[in-house]
Design a protein around this motif. Structure first.
Motif, mmCIF file in Angstrom:
data_model
loop_
_atom_site.group_PDB
_atom_site.id
_atom_site.type_symbol
_atom_site.label_atom_id
_atom_site.label_comp_id
_atom_site.label_asym_id
_atom_site.label_seq_id
_atom_site.Cartn_x
_atom_site.Cartn_y
_atom_site.Cartn_z
ATOM 1 N N TYR A 159 -4.446 -4.379 -8.454
ATOM 2 C CA TYR A 159 -4.357 -3.119 -7.600
ATOM 3 C C TYR A 159 -5.456 -2.448 -7.759
ATOM 4 C CZ TYR A 159 0.443 -4.796 -6.937
ATOM 5 O OH TYR A 159 1.774 -5.446 -6.881
ATOM 6 N N ILE A 214 4.802 -2.047 -6.540
ATOM 7 C CA ILE A 214 3.447 -1.610 -7.218
ATOM 8 C C ILE A 214 3.773 -0.937 -8.596
ATOM 9 C CG2 ILE A 214 1.487 -0.165 -7.117
ATOM 10 C CD1 ILE A 214 1.627 -0.644 -3.727
ATOM 11 N N GLU A 270 0.750 -1.240 -0.063
ATOM 12 C CA GLU A 270 -0.011 -0.194 -0.008
ATOM 13 C C GLU A 270 0.818 1.252 -0.102
ATOM 14 O OE1 GLU A 270 -2.214 3.426 1.658
ATOM 15 O OE2 GLU A 270 -0.261 2.453 2.300
ATOM 16 N N ALA A 322 -2.955 -3.496 -2.871
ATOM 17 C CA ALA A 322 -3.046 -4.661 -3.592
ATOM 18 C C ALA A 322 -4.348 -5.533 -3.335
ATOM 19 C CB ALA A 322 -1.586 -5.615 -3.175
#
Length: 355
Positions: free
Chosen positions: A155, A103, A67, A142
């Motif tokens: 995501y 990410i 995150e 996620a």
């Protein structure tokens, strides 16, 4: 990009009292959403009514902490427009956080256009008080349903908005700071330079203890020697010692604050250099004992500039600038907020205007 889908809320909320906003208590009618999958990449950018989201119990954010988030603000300017303050820097930092947490990065131009459209839609929510603004919180989680320690393949990005007043109840009045020497927040090579929720979760225990003792925030020391000053829980820090303005260097465990960068650049434009280096807590307290610690303040999106009036380390408490707001704290606060709200010349080109 003109194909952002917009689904408007059927029933709009009542606006809160502008004089009792607090921080992060109220949320607007709409939010921005975008999804990621391995085959489609980032897609389906849309504005929808603000509300709960549905996640599988095995969504990887719950189990492995992927995150990241950002904090930005929108302001009503003196000429009736809306402005954002250096949003390019926030989105650059968002992608830096994404890189550290594995990410997928987001196209900053696409995201900025979505944020601009969302803020424009919610412009009536922007409060006009002196210390008020519309806080913008982009975040990515996620969402893949899987128990496995690896980067997720799915995501969700969301942007929510909150009308806010001053971050600290004290406003632009000095806050009290507790120097934490038991717990640590981050170490070099860890995630301290990323804006990820785990960094903040690890600080809650110390923050609770500080508040029980009557202090507003925790000042963190380095995680190895517990000697060098790093940052406050929600702010970078600056000190004026013997006429010299000093801030801890970015060593990999400190968040690169947008307001921190703005303070350094603004002071440079005034011909005042800032020294970026390691500074130990012992050096700081010795400067106070010698009477040469003239001023201290924190910098961050939420509080902008927050003067520090008292600090406690071990069994010693010091008063800074007589417990009053210092000269540079006030001047920097007035200058930055003046630029943000269109009341001062934007000579460094920081204001992003939404007509």
């Amino acid at each position: 990009m003109n194909n952002i889908k917009v689904v408007k809320a059927e029933q709009l909320k009542s606006k809160p009292d502008a004089n009792s906003l607090g921080f992060g208590k109220y949320f607007t009618d709409h939010m921005l959403v975008m999804d990621y999958s391995a085959d489609q990449q980032w897609h389906d950018l849309r504005i929808v009514p603000y509300g709960p989201i549905s996640l599988d119990p095995s969504a990887m954010v719950f189990h492995y902490g992927q995150e990241v988030f950002e904090g930005m603000k929108a302001y009503k300017t003196a000429d009736g427009n809306i402005s954002l303050f250096r949003p390019d820097m926030n989105l650059k930092r968002l992608n830096a956080s994404c890189e550290r947490i594995s990410i997928p990065q987001v196209d900053p131009e696409v995201l900025l256009e979505g944020i601009v459209q969302l803020v424009n839609l919610e412009r009536e929510w922007i409060p006009e008080g002196e210390e008020s603004s519309l806080y913008i919180r982009p975040f990515i989680i996620a969402t893949e349903a899987c128990l496995g320690v690896r980067a997720a393949k799915e995501y969700k990005l969301l942007v929510i908005l909150s009308p806010v007043g001053s971050y600290y109840p004290e406003g632009i009045h000095p806050v009290s700071i507790y120097v934490e020497d038991q717990y640590v927040r981050a170490v070099r090579g860890g995630t301290g330079m990323a804006k990820t929720s785990g960094n903040y979760a690890s600080g809650i225990k110390a923050q609770e203890a500080a508040k029980q003792d009557g202090y507003s925030q925790v000042l963190w020391l380095d995680g190895v020697e517990k000697k060098y000053i790093e940052e406050v829980g929600s702010m970078n820090v600056f000190f004026k010692i013997g006429g010299e303005i000093i801030t801890p260097a970015l060593t990999g465990s400190i968040l690169a604050g947008i307001t921190r960068d703005s303070v350094i650049a603004l002071l440079a434009s005034w011909g005042i250099p800032v020294v970026e280096r390691q500074i130990s807590v012992e050096e700081l307290f010795e400067a106070a004992r010698q009477g040469v610690l003239e001023e201290a303040f924190g910098t961050g999106t939420a509080a902008v500039i927050s003067p520090i009036g008292t600090m406690k380390w071990e069994n010693e408490q010091i008063s800074i600038a007589g417990g009053q707001t210092g000269e540079w704290s006030k001047k920097l606060y007035d200058s930055i907020t003046g630029i943000q709200k269109g009341e001062r010349d934007d000579h460094l080109g920081w204001r992003h205007t939404i007509s």
